[in-house]
Design a protein around this motif. Structure first.
Motif, PDB file in Angstrom:
ATOM      1  N   PHE A  75     -14.169  62.532  -5.614  1.00  0.00           N
ATOM      2  CA  PHE A  75     -14.269  62.780  -4.179  1.00  0.00           C
ATOM      3  C   PHE A  75     -12.885  62.826  -3.532  1.00  0.00           C
ATOM      4  O   PHE A  75     -12.631  63.638  -2.640  1.00  0.00           O
ATOM      5  CB  PHE A  75     -15.144  61.708  -3.514  1.00  0.00           C
ATOM      6  CG  PHE A  75     -16.616  62.025  -3.564  1.00  0.00           C
ATOM      7  CD1 PHE A  75     -17.242  62.638  -2.490  1.00  0.00           C
ATOM      8  CD2 PHE A  75     -17.375  61.736  -4.687  1.00  0.00           C
ATOM      9  CE1 PHE A  75     -18.590  62.950  -2.527  1.00  0.00           C
ATOM     10  CE2 PHE A  75     -18.727  62.042  -4.741  1.00  0.00           C
ATOM     11  CZ  PHE A  75     -19.341  62.654  -3.660  1.00  0.00           C
ATOM     12  N   LYS A  76     -11.981  61.967  -3.997  1.00  0.00           N
ATOM     13  CA  LYS A  76     -10.620  61.941  -3.437  1.00  0.00           C
ATOM     14  C   LYS A  76      -9.878  63.248  -3.699  1.00  0.00           C
ATOM     15  O   LYS A  76      -9.049  63.675  -2.906  1.00  0.00           O
ATOM     16  CB  LYS A  76      -9.818  60.780  -4.046  1.00  0.00           C
ATOM     17  CG  LYS A  76     -10.122  59.435  -3.408  1.00  0.00           C
ATOM     18  CD  LYS A  76      -9.201  58.364  -3.895  1.00  0.00           C
ATOM     19  CE  LYS A  76      -7.839  58.469  -3.275  1.00  0.00           C
ATOM     20  NZ  LYS A  76      -6.976  57.330  -3.561  1.00  0.00           N
ATOM     21  N   GLN A  77     -10.180  63.874  -4.842  1.00  0.00           N
ATOM     22  CA  GLN A  77      -9.503  65.117  -5.191  1.00  0.00           C
ATOM     23  C   GLN A  77     -10.009  66.301  -4.356  1.00  0.00           C
ATOM     24  O   GLN A  77      -9.339  67.325  -4.226  1.00  0.00           O
ATOM     25  CB  GLN A  77      -9.688  65.408  -6.682  1.00  0.00           C
ATOM     26  CG  GLN A  77      -8.837  64.484  -7.561  1.00  0.00           C
ATOM     27  CD  GLN A  77      -9.247  64.520  -9.025  1.00  0.00           C
ATOM     28  OE1 GLN A  77     -10.176  65.237  -9.405  1.00  0.00           O
ATOM     29  NE2 GLN A  77      -8.559  63.740  -9.863  1.00  0.00           N
ATOM     30  N   SER A  78     -11.223  66.166  -3.784  1.00  0.00           N
ATOM     31  CA  SER A  78     -11.814  67.256  -2.999  1.00  0.00           C
ATOM     32  C   SER A  78     -11.501  67.132  -1.515  1.00  0.00           C
ATOM     33  O   SER A  78     -11.220  68.126  -0.847  1.00  0.00           O
ATOM     34  CB  SER A  78     -13.330  67.287  -3.197  1.00  0.00           C
ATOM     35  OG  SER A  78     -13.614  67.487  -4.570  1.00  0.00           O
ATOM     36  N   VAL A  79     -11.615  65.911  -0.986  1.00  0.00           N
ATOM     37  CA  VAL A  79     -11.281  65.666   0.429  1.00  0.00           C
ATOM     38  C   VAL A  79     -10.405  64.426   0.499  1.00  0.00           C
ATOM     39  O   VAL A  79     -10.389  63.612  -0.426  1.00  0.00           O
ATOM     40  CB  VAL A  79     -12.547  65.465   1.299  1.00  0.00           C
ATOM     41  CG1 VAL A  79     -13.259  66.761   1.556  1.00  0.00           C
ATOM     42  CG2 VAL A  79     -13.470  64.429   0.722  1.00  0.00           C
ATOM     43  N   ALA A  80      -9.703  64.281   1.604  1.00  0.00           N
ATOM     44  CA  ALA A  80      -8.751  63.161   1.722  1.00  0.00           C
ATOM     45  C   ALA A  80      -9.476  61.850   2.049  1.00  0.00           C
ATOM     46  O   ALA A  80      -9.473  61.381   3.194  1.00  0.00           O
ATOM     47  CB  ALA A  80      -7.725  63.476   2.806  1.00  0.00           C
ATOM     48  N   VAL A  81     -10.127  61.292   1.032  1.00  0.00           N
ATOM     49  CA  VAL A  81     -10.841  60.018   1.220  1.00  0.00           C
ATOM     50  C   VAL A  81      -9.830  58.931   1.592  1.00  0.00           C
ATOM     51  O   VAL A  81      -8.870  58.678   0.880  1.00  0.00           O
ATOM     52  CB  VAL A  81     -11.615  59.613  -0.057  1.00  0.00           C
ATOM     53  CG1 VAL A  81     -12.171  58.199   0.079  1.00  0.00           C
ATOM     54  CG2 VAL A  81     -12.744  60.597  -0.335  1.00  0.00           C
ATOM     55  N   GLY A  82     -10.067  58.301   2.754  1.00  0.00           N
ATOM     56  CA  GLY A  82      -9.138  57.266   3.214  1.00  0.00           C
ATOM     57  C   GLY A  82      -9.684  55.870   3.101  1.00  0.00           C
ATOM     58  O   GLY A  82      -8.950  54.889   3.240  1.00  0.00           O
ATOM     59  N   ALA A  83     -11.009  55.746   2.847  1.00  0.00           N
ATOM     60  CA  ALA A  83     -11.629  54.422   2.740  1.00  0.00           C
ATOM     61  C   ALA A  83     -12.969  54.546   2.024  1.00  0.00           C
ATOM     62  O   ALA A  83     -13.536  55.646   1.907  1.00  0.00           O
ATOM     63  CB  ALA A  83     -11.825  53.815   4.115  1.00  0.00           C
ATOM     64  N   VAL A  84     -13.465  53.417   1.548  1.00  0.00           N
ATOM     65  CA  VAL A  84     -14.732  53.379   0.805  1.00  0.00           C
ATOM     66  C   VAL A  84     -15.630  52.288   1.385  1.00  0.00           C
ATOM     67  O   VAL A  84     -15.151  51.231   1.793  1.00  0.00           O
ATOM     68  CB  VAL A  84     -14.481  53.092  -0.697  1.00  0.00           C
ATOM     69  CG1 VAL A  84     -15.791  52.981  -1.462  1.00  0.00           C
ATOM     70  CG2 VAL A  84     -13.606  54.174  -1.314  1.00  0.00           C
ATOM     71  N   ILE A  85     -16.931  52.576   1.441  1.00  0.00           N
ATOM     72  CA  ILE A  85     -17.929  51.557   1.759  1.00  0.00           C
ATOM     73  C   ILE A  85     -18.852  51.456   0.553  1.00  0.00           C
ATOM     74  O   ILE A  85     -19.391  52.466   0.091  1.00  0.00           O
ATOM     75  CB  ILE A  85     -18.734  51.906   3.027  1.00  0.00           C
ATOM     76  CG1 ILE A  85     -17.814  51.907   4.255  1.00  0.00           C
ATOM     77  CG2 ILE A  85     -19.879  50.913   3.229  1.00  0.00           C
ATOM     78  CD1 ILE A  85     -18.493  52.322   5.556  1.00  0.00           C
ATOM     79  N   VAL A  86     -18.997  50.257   0.017  1.00  0.00           N
ATOM     80  CA  VAL A  86     -19.850  50.033  -1.155  1.00  0.00           C
ATOM     81  C   VAL A  86     -21.187  49.470  -0.674  1.00  0.00           C
ATOM     82  O   VAL A  86     -21.229  48.459   0.025  1.00  0.00           O
ATOM     83  CB  VAL A  86     -19.186  49.064  -2.150  1.00  0.00           C
ATOM     84  CG1 VAL A  86     -20.060  48.882  -3.383  1.00  0.00           C
ATOM     85  CG2 VAL A  86     -17.811  49.589  -2.577  1.00  0.00           C
ATOM     86  N   THR A  87     -22.279  50.151  -1.023  1.00  0.00           N
ATOM     87  CA  THR A  87     -23.605  49.752  -0.546  1.00  0.00           C
ATOM     88  C   THR A  87     -24.404  49.016  -1.618  1.00  0.00           C
ATOM     89  O   THR A  87     -24.014  48.970  -2.785  1.00  0.00           O
ATOM     90  CB  THR A  87     -24.414  50.985  -0.103  1.00  0.00           C
ATOM     91  OG1 THR A  87     -24.598  51.844  -1.250  1.00  0.00           O
ATOM     92  CG2 THR A  87     -23.691  51.757   0.981  1.00  0.00           C
TER      93      THR A  87
END
Length: 494
Positions: free
Chosen positions: A236-248
Protein backbone atom coordinates in the motif's frame (compact mmCIF):
# COMPACT_ATOMS: atom_id res chain seq x y z
CA UNK A 1 -7.93 -8.69 24.61
CA UNK A 2 -5.69 -11.55 23.53
CA UNK A 3 -2.62 -9.29 23.61
CA UNK A 4 -3.21 -9.06 27.38
CA UNK A 5 -2.23 -12.74 27.55
CA UNK A 6 1.13 -11.76 26.04
CA UNK A 7 1.48 -9.00 28.64
CA UNK A 8 0.47 -11.41 31.40
CA UNK A 9 3.10 -13.97 30.30
CA UNK A 10 5.88 -11.35 30.20
CA UNK A 11 4.77 -9.90 33.56
CA UNK A 12 4.83 -13.35 35.15
CA UNK A 13 8.30 -14.04 33.77
CA UNK A 14 9.58 -10.76 35.26
CA UNK A 15 7.79 -11.45 38.56
CA UNK A 16 9.26 -14.96 38.84
CA UNK A 17 12.70 -13.49 38.22
CA UNK A 18 12.03 -10.85 40.92
CA UNK A 19 11.07 -13.54 43.42
CA UNK A 20 14.35 -15.38 42.91
CA UNK A 21 16.73 -15.15 45.90
CA UNK A 22 19.70 -14.49 43.63
CA UNK A 23 19.45 -13.14 40.08
CA UNK A 24 22.17 -14.95 38.15
CA UNK A 25 22.74 -15.98 34.52
CA UNK A 26 20.47 -19.03 34.91
CA UNK A 27 17.55 -16.95 36.25
CA UNK A 28 18.04 -14.34 33.52
CA UNK A 29 18.12 -17.03 30.81
CA UNK A 30 14.90 -18.61 32.10
CA UNK A 31 13.22 -15.21 32.19
CA UNK A 32 14.29 -14.35 28.62
CA UNK A 33 13.28 -17.78 27.31
CA UNK A 34 9.80 -17.31 28.80
CA UNK A 35 9.50 -13.85 27.22
CA UNK A 36 10.72 -15.22 23.88
CA UNK A 37 8.10 -18.00 23.95
CA UNK A 38 5.32 -15.48 24.71
CA UNK A 39 6.36 -13.20 21.83
CA UNK A 40 6.66 -16.05 19.30
CA UNK A 41 3.21 -17.33 20.33
CA UNK A 42 1.87 -13.80 19.71
CA UNK A 43 3.24 -14.21 16.15
CA UNK A 44 6.03 -11.65 16.48
CA UNK A 45 8.69 -12.33 13.83
CA UNK A 46 11.29 -14.79 15.13
CA UNK A 47 14.25 -12.68 13.97
CA UNK A 48 12.90 -9.64 15.85
CA UNK A 49 12.53 -11.75 19.00
CA UNK A 50 16.08 -13.13 18.69
CA UNK A 51 17.48 -9.62 18.17
CA UNK A 52 15.60 -8.44 21.23
CA UNK A 53 16.98 -11.27 23.36
CA UNK A 54 20.54 -10.51 22.16
CA UNK A 55 20.15 -6.79 22.90
CA UNK A 56 18.83 -7.45 26.42
CA UNK A 57 21.79 -9.72 27.15
CA UNK A 58 24.16 -6.96 26.03
CA UNK A 59 22.44 -4.38 28.24
CA UNK A 60 22.18 -6.73 31.23
CA UNK A 61 25.69 -8.06 31.68
CA UNK A 62 25.37 -9.46 35.20
CA UNK A 63 29.13 -10.01 35.58
CA UNK A 64 29.91 -6.35 34.89
CA UNK A 65 27.27 -4.99 37.26
CA UNK A 66 28.81 -3.66 40.44
CA UNK A 67 27.42 -4.77 43.79
CA UNK A 68 24.43 -2.73 44.90
CA UNK A 69 22.90 -2.38 41.43
CA UNK A 70 19.20 -3.20 41.25
CA UNK A 71 19.39 -6.08 38.75
CA UNK A 72 15.63 -6.57 38.67
CA UNK A 73 15.08 -2.93 37.72
CA UNK A 74 17.83 -3.00 35.05
CA UNK A 75 16.33 -6.14 33.45
CA UNK A 76 12.83 -4.66 33.57
CA UNK A 77 14.05 -1.45 31.95
CA UNK A 78 15.85 -3.44 29.23
CA UNK A 79 12.73 -5.51 28.42
CA UNK A 80 10.62 -2.34 28.34
CA UNK A 81 13.06 -0.48 26.04
CA UNK A 82 13.41 -3.38 23.61
CA UNK A 83 9.63 -3.90 23.36
CA UNK A 84 9.23 -0.17 22.68
CA UNK A 85 11.96 -0.30 20.03
CA UNK A 86 10.22 -3.26 18.36
CA UNK A 87 6.84 -1.50 18.15
CA UNK A 88 8.07 2.02 17.36
CA UNK A 89 8.14 3.13 13.72
CA UNK A 90 10.55 5.89 14.72
CA UNK A 91 8.62 8.82 13.25
CA UNK A 92 5.35 10.65 14.02
CA UNK A 93 2.43 10.98 11.60
CA UNK A 94 0.64 14.08 10.38
CA UNK A 95 -1.60 15.61 13.06
CA UNK A 96 -4.70 17.57 11.96
CA UNK A 97 -5.18 21.06 13.43
CA UNK A 98 -8.49 22.48 14.65
CA UNK A 99 -9.94 25.24 12.50
CA UNK A 100 -7.77 24.38 9.50
CA UNK A 101 -9.36 22.01 6.91
CA UNK A 102 -7.52 18.67 6.66
CA UNK A 103 -8.36 15.83 4.27
CA UNK A 104 -7.69 12.31 5.54
CA UNK A 105 -8.05 9.39 3.13
CA UNK A 106 -8.60 5.82 4.38
CA UNK A 107 -7.35 2.82 2.38
CA UNK A 108 -7.27 -0.93 3.02
CA UNK A 109 -8.52 -4.33 1.95
CA UNK A 110 -12.21 -5.24 2.10
CA UNK A 111 -13.11 -6.77 5.47
CA UNK A 112 -10.46 -4.90 7.45
CA UNK A 113 -13.08 -2.74 9.19
CA UNK A 114 -12.23 0.38 7.18
CA UNK A 115 -15.69 2.02 7.10
CA UNK A 116 -16.31 1.45 10.82
CA UNK A 117 -12.82 2.78 11.58
CA UNK A 118 -13.52 5.96 9.56
CA UNK A 119 -16.47 6.69 11.84
CA UNK A 120 -14.50 5.85 15.00
CA UNK A 121 -11.73 8.21 13.88
CA UNK A 122 -14.27 10.97 13.18
CA UNK A 123 -16.09 10.35 16.50
CA UNK A 124 -12.81 10.45 18.46
CA UNK A 125 -11.89 13.83 16.99
CA UNK A 126 -15.44 15.17 17.36
CA UNK A 127 -15.21 14.55 21.12
CA UNK A 128 -11.92 16.48 21.13
CA UNK A 129 -13.47 19.56 19.51
CA UNK A 130 -12.96 19.02 15.77
CA UNK A 131 -15.76 19.37 13.22
CA UNK A 132 -15.42 16.14 11.19
CA UNK A 133 -17.32 14.99 8.08
CA UNK A 134 -17.41 11.66 6.22
CA UNK A 135 -17.30 11.08 2.46
CA UNK A 136 -18.13 7.63 1.03
CA UNK A 137 -16.08 7.16 -2.15
CA UNK A 138 -16.53 3.37 -2.02
CA UNK A 139 -18.58 2.46 -5.09
CA UNK A 140 -17.23 -1.11 -5.30
CA UNK A 141 -18.90 -2.72 -2.28
CA UNK A 142 -22.69 -2.94 -2.26
CA UNK A 143 -24.06 -1.37 0.88
CA UNK A 144 -20.91 0.63 1.66
CA UNK A 145 -22.74 3.98 1.56
CA UNK A 146 -25.62 2.59 3.65
CA UNK A 147 -23.17 1.40 6.30
CA UNK A 148 -21.32 4.73 6.43
CA UNK A 149 -24.63 6.66 6.52
CA UNK A 150 -25.90 4.52 9.41
CA UNK A 151 -22.66 4.90 11.40
CA UNK A 152 -22.43 8.65 10.74
CA UNK A 153 -26.07 9.26 11.69
CA UNK A 154 -25.62 7.38 14.96
CA UNK A 155 -22.51 9.44 15.79
CA UNK A 156 -24.18 12.69 14.59
CA UNK A 157 -21.46 13.35 12.00
CA UNK A 158 -22.30 14.93 8.59
CA UNK A 159 -21.75 12.63 5.60
CA UNK A 160 -21.79 12.64 1.80
CA UNK A 161 -22.21 9.91 -0.80
CA UNK A 162 -24.29 8.95 -3.84
CA UNK A 163 -26.46 6.03 -4.94
CA UNK A 164 -26.39 7.21 -8.57
CA UNK A 165 -22.77 8.28 -9.23
CA UNK A 166 -20.39 5.38 -10.00
CA UNK A 167 -17.16 7.39 -10.28
CA UNK A 168 -15.43 7.33 -6.85
CA UNK A 169 -13.12 10.21 -7.84
CA UNK A 170 -16.07 12.55 -8.60
CA UNK A 171 -17.81 11.61 -5.33
CA UNK A 172 -14.61 12.21 -3.35
CA UNK A 173 -13.97 15.62 -4.97
CA UNK A 174 -17.59 16.76 -4.60
CA UNK A 175 -17.70 15.66 -0.96
CA UNK A 176 -14.42 17.34 -0.04
CA UNK A 177 -15.45 20.62 -1.74
CA UNK A 178 -18.84 20.60 -0.03
CA UNK A 179 -17.47 20.10 3.46
CA UNK A 180 -14.71 22.68 2.96
CA UNK A 181 -17.45 25.22 2.17
CA UNK A 182 -19.23 24.12 5.37
CA UNK A 183 -16.03 24.84 7.35
CA UNK A 184 -15.45 21.26 8.46
CA UNK A 185 -11.86 20.95 9.66
CA UNK A 186 -11.49 17.15 9.34
CA UNK A 187 -12.81 15.65 6.08
CA UNK A 188 -12.49 11.86 6.02
CA UNK A 189 -12.68 10.04 2.67
CA UNK A 190 -13.53 6.32 2.77
CA UNK A 191 -12.26 4.53 -0.38
CA UNK A 192 -13.03 1.16 -1.96
CA UNK A 193 -11.39 -2.03 -0.77
CA UNK A 194 -10.89 -5.36 -2.52
CA UNK A 195 -10.63 -8.94 -1.30
CA UNK A 196 -6.95 -8.94 -2.26
CA UNK A 197 -4.23 -6.58 -3.42
CA UNK A 198 -4.77 -5.99 -7.14
CA UNK A 199 -3.95 -3.41 -9.80
CA UNK A 200 -7.52 -2.02 -10.05
CA UNK A 201 -7.59 -1.23 -6.31
CA UNK A 202 -4.25 0.57 -6.33
CA UNK A 203 -5.10 2.54 -9.49
CA UNK A 204 -8.40 3.74 -8.00
CA UNK A 205 -6.66 4.73 -4.75
CA UNK A 206 -4.02 6.66 -6.70
CA UNK A 207 -6.69 8.55 -8.69
CA UNK A 208 -8.71 9.51 -5.58
CA UNK A 209 -5.49 10.60 -3.86
CA UNK A 210 -4.41 12.78 -6.81
CA UNK A 211 -7.86 14.40 -7.01
CA UNK A 212 -8.39 15.14 -3.32
CA UNK A 213 -4.74 15.79 -2.35
CA UNK A 214 -5.12 14.35 1.20
CA UNK A 215 -2.99 15.67 4.06
CA UNK A 216 -2.80 12.14 5.44
CA UNK A 217 -3.43 8.65 4.01
CA UNK A 218 -4.31 6.06 6.67
CA UNK A 219 -3.94 2.36 5.95
CA UNK A 220 -6.45 0.22 7.90
CA UNK A 221 -5.26 -3.32 8.59
CA UNK A 222 -6.83 -6.37 10.22
CA UNK A 223 -4.58 -7.57 13.09
CA UNK A 224 -5.37 -11.24 12.38
CA UNK A 225 -2.96 -11.33 9.43
CA UNK A 226 0.00 -11.19 11.83
CA UNK A 227 3.43 -11.11 10.21
CA UNK A 228 1.87 -10.81 6.73
CA UNK A 229 1.19 -7.20 7.78
CA UNK A 230 4.69 -6.22 6.61
CA UNK A 231 4.08 -7.17 2.94
CA UNK A 232 0.57 -5.70 2.96
CA UNK A 233 1.65 -2.38 4.49
CA UNK A 234 4.61 -2.20 2.10
CA UNK A 235 2.40 -2.78 -0.96
CA UNK A 236 0.00 0.00 0.00
CA UNK A 237 2.88 2.38 0.78
CA UNK A 238 4.31 1.84 -2.69
CA UNK A 239 0.98 2.79 -4.32
CA UNK A 240 -0.06 5.80 -2.21
CA UNK A 241 1.78 7.88 0.36
CA UNK A 242 0.62 6.01 3.47
CA UNK A 243 1.44 8.24 6.43
CA UNK A 244 -0.12 6.23 9.27
CA UNK A 245 -1.70 2.88 10.11
CA UNK A 246 -4.70 1.85 12.21
CA UNK A 247 -4.72 -1.80 13.31
CA UNK A 248 -8.22 -3.22 13.86
CA UNK A 249 -9.72 -6.22 15.70
CA UNK A 250 -7.08 -6.20 18.45
CA UNK A 251 -9.63 -7.68 20.86
CA UNK A 252 -9.62 -11.20 19.53
CA UNK A 253 -6.42 -12.20 17.77
CA UNK A 254 -3.19 -13.61 19.15
CA UNK A 255 -1.45 -12.33 16.01
CA UNK A 256 -1.82 -8.71 17.13
CA UNK A 257 1.77 -8.63 18.35
CA UNK A 258 2.96 -9.76 14.94
CA UNK A 259 0.86 -7.14 13.16
CA UNK A 260 2.13 -4.28 15.33
CA UNK A 261 5.79 -5.27 15.04
CA UNK A 262 5.53 -5.94 11.28
CA UNK A 263 3.94 -2.55 10.58
CA UNK A 264 6.54 -0.80 12.70
CA UNK A 265 9.20 -2.52 10.58
CA UNK A 266 7.79 -0.73 7.50
CA UNK A 267 8.40 2.57 9.36
CA UNK A 268 4.66 3.31 9.25
CA UNK A 269 3.52 4.77 12.58
CA UNK A 270 0.50 3.05 14.13
CA UNK A 271 -1.74 5.86 15.43
CA UNK A 272 -4.82 3.98 16.72
CA UNK A 273 -5.86 0.42 17.49
CA UNK A 274 -9.42 -0.87 17.30
CA UNK A 275 -10.25 -2.98 20.38
CA UNK A 276 -13.89 -3.86 19.64
CA UNK A 277 -16.97 -3.11 17.56
CA UNK A 278 -18.33 -0.21 19.63
CA UNK A 279 -17.59 3.43 18.83
CA UNK A 280 -15.51 4.01 21.98
CA UNK A 281 -13.43 0.84 21.59
CA UNK A 282 -10.74 2.79 19.82
CA UNK A 283 -7.43 3.71 21.47
CA UNK A 284 -4.64 6.10 20.61
CA UNK A 285 -1.53 3.99 20.06
CA UNK A 286 1.39 5.49 21.94
CA UNK A 287 4.24 3.01 22.25
CA UNK A 288 5.47 3.69 25.81
CA UNK A 289 2.09 3.76 27.56
CA UNK A 290 0.95 0.76 25.46
CA UNK A 291 3.95 -1.36 26.49
CA UNK A 292 3.63 -0.16 30.07
CA UNK A 293 0.00 -1.30 30.18
CA UNK A 294 0.89 -4.53 28.37
CA UNK A 295 3.31 -5.35 31.19
CA UNK A 296 0.78 -4.42 33.90
CA UNK A 297 2.71 -1.26 34.83
CA UNK A 298 -0.20 1.08 34.12
CA UNK A 299 -0.55 4.42 32.38
CA UNK A 300 -1.27 7.04 35.03
CA UNK A 301 -1.10 9.95 32.56
CA UNK A 302 -3.64 8.24 30.28
CA UNK A 303 -5.92 7.56 33.24
CA UNK A 304 -5.78 11.21 34.37
CA UNK A 305 -6.43 12.36 30.79
CA UNK A 306 -9.54 10.15 30.80
CA UNK A 307 -10.74 11.81 34.01
CA UNK A 308 -10.07 15.30 32.64
CA UNK A 309 -11.82 14.29 29.40
CA UNK A 310 -15.11 13.25 31.07
CA UNK A 311 -15.21 15.76 33.95
CA UNK A 312 -15.98 19.31 32.70
CA UNK A 313 -13.33 21.88 33.63
CA UNK A 314 -15.74 23.84 35.82
CA UNK A 315 -16.53 20.70 37.85
CA UNK A 316 -12.93 19.54 38.35
CA UNK A 317 -12.07 21.76 41.37
CA UNK A 318 -15.29 20.63 43.09
CA UNK A 319 -14.53 16.95 42.42
CA UNK A 320 -10.93 17.21 43.62
CA UNK A 321 -12.12 19.13 46.70
CA UNK A 322 -14.51 16.28 47.54
CA UNK A 323 -11.68 13.79 47.05
CA UNK A 324 -9.39 15.66 49.44
CA UNK A 325 -12.12 16.03 52.09
CA UNK A 326 -12.62 12.26 52.16
CA UNK A 327 -16.42 12.55 52.66
CA UNK A 328 -18.11 9.97 50.47
CA UNK A 329 -21.87 9.98 49.86
CA UNK A 330 -24.07 7.78 47.70
CA UNK A 331 -24.59 10.79 45.40
CA UNK A 332 -20.83 11.04 44.85
CA UNK A 333 -20.72 7.29 44.10
CA UNK A 334 -23.55 7.78 41.57
CA UNK A 335 -21.69 10.65 39.88
CA UNK A 336 -18.44 8.65 39.71
CA UNK A 337 -20.26 5.66 38.20
CA UNK A 338 -21.63 8.01 35.52
CA UNK A 339 -18.09 9.22 34.76
CA UNK A 340 -16.68 5.65 34.62
CA UNK A 341 -19.33 4.67 32.07
CA UNK A 342 -18.45 7.76 29.98
CA UNK A 343 -14.73 6.87 30.04
CA UNK A 344 -15.35 3.86 27.82
CA UNK A 345 -14.77 0.14 28.31
CA UNK A 346 -14.07 -0.58 32.00
CA UNK A 347 -11.20 -2.99 31.33
CA UNK A 348 -9.55 -0.29 29.18
CA UNK A 349 -9.83 2.23 32.04
CA UNK A 350 -8.53 -0.21 34.69
CA UNK A 351 -5.62 -1.30 32.49
CA UNK A 352 -4.24 2.24 32.87
CA UNK A 353 -3.77 1.71 36.60
CA UNK A 354 -0.41 0.18 37.69
CA UNK A 355 -0.80 -3.49 38.60
CA UNK A 356 -4.14 -3.88 36.83
CA UNK A 357 -3.66 -6.20 33.88
CA UNK A 358 -6.61 -7.48 31.87
CA UNK A 359 -6.31 -10.71 33.89
CA UNK A 360 -7.73 -8.84 36.91
CA UNK A 361 -10.54 -7.41 34.75
CA UNK A 362 -11.08 -10.07 32.04
CA UNK A 363 -12.53 -9.02 28.71
CA UNK A 364 -15.45 -11.40 29.16
CA UNK A 365 -16.55 -9.77 32.41
CA UNK A 366 -16.63 -6.22 31.11
CA UNK A 367 -20.34 -6.24 30.19
CA UNK A 368 -21.14 -7.87 33.53
CA UNK A 369 -19.30 -5.06 35.38
CA UNK A 370 -21.05 -2.34 33.38
CA UNK A 371 -24.45 -4.00 33.95
CA UNK A 372 -23.79 -4.07 37.71
CA UNK A 373 -22.91 -0.35 37.77
CA UNK A 374 -26.11 0.47 35.85
CA UNK A 375 -28.10 -1.73 38.26
CA UNK A 376 -26.67 0.15 41.25
CA UNK A 377 -27.52 3.48 39.60
CA UNK A 378 -31.13 2.36 39.06
CA UNK A 379 -31.40 1.60 42.80
CA UNK A 380 -29.94 4.99 43.68
CA UNK A 381 -32.54 6.62 41.42
CA UNK A 382 -35.12 5.33 43.92
CA UNK A 383 -33.45 7.09 46.86
CA UNK A 384 -34.39 10.40 48.48
CA UNK A 385 -32.04 13.43 48.52
CA UNK A 386 -31.50 12.84 52.23
CA UNK A 387 -30.31 9.29 51.60
CA UNK A 388 -28.09 10.25 48.66
CA UNK A 389 -26.39 13.12 50.50
CA UNK A 390 -25.81 11.42 53.85
CA UNK A 391 -22.34 10.06 54.64
CA UNK A 392 -23.76 8.04 57.56
CA UNK A 393 -24.48 4.43 56.46
CA UNK A 394 -26.67 3.90 59.56
CA UNK A 395 -29.39 6.02 57.96
CA UNK A 396 -30.20 3.07 55.69
CA UNK A 397 -32.59 1.09 57.91
CA UNK A 398 -34.66 -1.94 56.91
CA UNK A 399 -37.78 -0.02 55.84
CA UNK A 400 -35.75 2.33 53.60
CA UNK A 401 -33.95 -0.62 51.98
CA UNK A 402 -37.27 -2.38 51.25
CA UNK A 403 -38.73 0.83 49.77
CA UNK A 404 -35.66 1.30 47.49
CA UNK A 405 -35.87 -2.35 46.34
CA UNK A 406 -39.57 -1.98 45.44
CA UNK A 407 -38.99 1.33 43.66
CA UNK A 408 -36.11 -0.06 41.57
CA UNK A 409 -37.78 -3.41 40.90
CA UNK A 410 -34.81 -5.22 42.48
CA UNK A 411 -34.44 -7.66 45.37
CA UNK A 412 -33.54 -6.53 48.90
CA UNK A 413 -30.27 -8.52 48.77
CA UNK A 414 -29.22 -6.54 45.68
CA UNK A 415 -29.75 -3.24 47.52
CA UNK A 416 -27.72 -4.65 50.44
CA UNK A 417 -24.96 -5.62 47.97
CA UNK A 418 -24.94 -2.08 46.55
CA UNK A 419 -24.67 -0.59 50.06
CA UNK A 420 -21.75 -2.91 50.85
CA UNK A 421 -20.00 -1.65 47.69
CA UNK A 422 -20.66 1.91 48.89
CA UNK A 423 -19.07 1.14 52.30
CA UNK A 424 -16.03 -0.40 50.59
CA UNK A 425 -15.53 2.64 48.35
CA UNK A 426 -16.16 5.03 51.27
CA UNK A 427 -13.37 3.29 53.20
CA UNK A 428 -10.93 3.80 50.29
CA UNK A 429 -12.12 7.38 49.77
CA UNK A 430 -11.56 8.26 53.43
CA UNK A 431 -7.88 7.35 53.07
CA UNK A 432 -7.49 10.05 50.40
CA UNK A 433 -8.33 12.79 52.90
CA UNK A 434 -5.88 15.69 52.79
CA UNK A 435 -4.36 14.77 49.41
CA UNK A 436 -3.52 17.40 46.80
CA UNK A 437 -4.41 16.11 43.36
CA UNK A 438 -2.36 16.91 40.24
CA UNK A 439 -3.27 19.03 37.29
CA UNK A 440 -3.61 17.33 33.94
CA UNK A 441 -0.44 15.43 33.03
CA UNK A 442 1.36 16.28 36.31
CA UNK A 443 1.47 12.88 37.95
CA UNK A 444 4.71 13.72 39.78
CA UNK A 445 2.61 16.07 41.94
CA UNK A 446 0.61 13.08 43.16
CA UNK A 447 3.76 11.29 44.31
CA UNK A 448 4.96 14.43 46.13
CA UNK A 449 1.69 14.89 48.01
CA UNK A 450 0.93 11.27 48.81
CA UNK A 451 3.39 9.11 50.72
CA UNK A 452 3.86 5.38 50.13
CA UNK A 453 1.96 4.44 53.30
CA UNK A 454 -1.13 6.37 52.11
CA UNK A 455 -0.88 4.95 48.60
CA UNK A 456 -0.36 1.44 49.98
CA UNK A 457 -3.62 1.68 51.93
CA UNK A 458 -5.57 2.87 48.91
CA UNK A 459 -4.25 0.30 46.39
CA UNK A 460 -5.89 -3.16 46.18
CA UNK A 461 -3.69 -5.91 47.65
CA UNK A 462 -3.31 -7.61 44.23
CA UNK A 463 -2.00 -4.39 42.73
CA UNK A 464 0.39 -3.80 45.60
CA UNK A 465 1.71 -7.35 45.29
CA UNK A 466 2.31 -6.96 41.53
CA UNK A 467 4.23 -3.73 42.08
CA UNK A 468 6.54 -5.55 44.54
CA UNK A 469 5.05 -4.69 47.93
CA UNK A 470 5.73 -1.50 49.89
CA UNK A 471 9.40 -1.46 48.80
CA UNK A 472 8.42 -1.59 45.13
CA UNK A 473 5.79 1.08 45.67
CA UNK A 474 8.30 3.42 47.34
CA UNK A 475 10.70 2.99 44.40
CA UNK A 476 7.86 3.54 41.91
CA UNK A 477 6.78 6.77 43.60
CA UNK A 478 10.37 7.99 43.84
CA UNK A 479 10.78 7.41 40.11
CA UNK A 480 7.45 9.13 39.35
CA UNK A 481 8.61 12.21 41.21
CA UNK A 482 11.99 12.48 39.53
CA UNK A 483 11.20 11.45 35.93
CA UNK A 484 10.78 13.94 33.11
CA UNK A 485 7.57 12.14 32.22
CA UNK A 486 5.66 9.08 33.43
CA UNK A 487 7.70 6.77 31.24
CA UNK A 488 11.02 8.15 32.43
CA UNK A 489 11.24 5.29 34.90
CA UNK A 490 11.49 2.84 32.00
CA UNK A 491 13.59 4.83 29.54
CA UNK A 492 15.56 8.04 29.27
CA UNK A 493 12.44 10.23 29.49
CA UNK A 494 12.70 11.44 25.90
Amino acid sequence: MVLAQLGGSISRALQQMSNATVIDEKVLKECLNEITRALVQADVQFKLVCDMQTNIKKIVNLEDLAAGHDKRKIIQQAVFKELCKMLDAGKPSFTPKKGKPSVVMFVGLQGSGKTTTCTKYAYYHQKKGWKPALVCADTFRAGAFDQLKQNATKAKIPFYGSYMESDPVKIAVDGVERFKKENCDLIIVDTSGRHKQEAALFEEMRQVSEATKPDLVIFVMDSSIGQAAFDQAQAFKQSVAVGAVIVTKMDGHAKGGGALSAVAATKSPVIFIGTGEHMDEFEVFDVKPFVSRLLGMGDWSGFMDKIHEVVPMDQQPELLQKLSEGNFTLRIMYEQFQKILKMGPISQVFSMLPGFSAELMPKGREKESQAKIKRYMTMMDSMTNEELDSSNPKIMNESRIMRIARGAGRQVREVMEMLEEYKRLAKIWSKMKGLKFPKKGDMSALSRNMNAQQMGKVLPSQMLQQIGGMGGLQNLMKQMGSAKDMMGMFGDGN
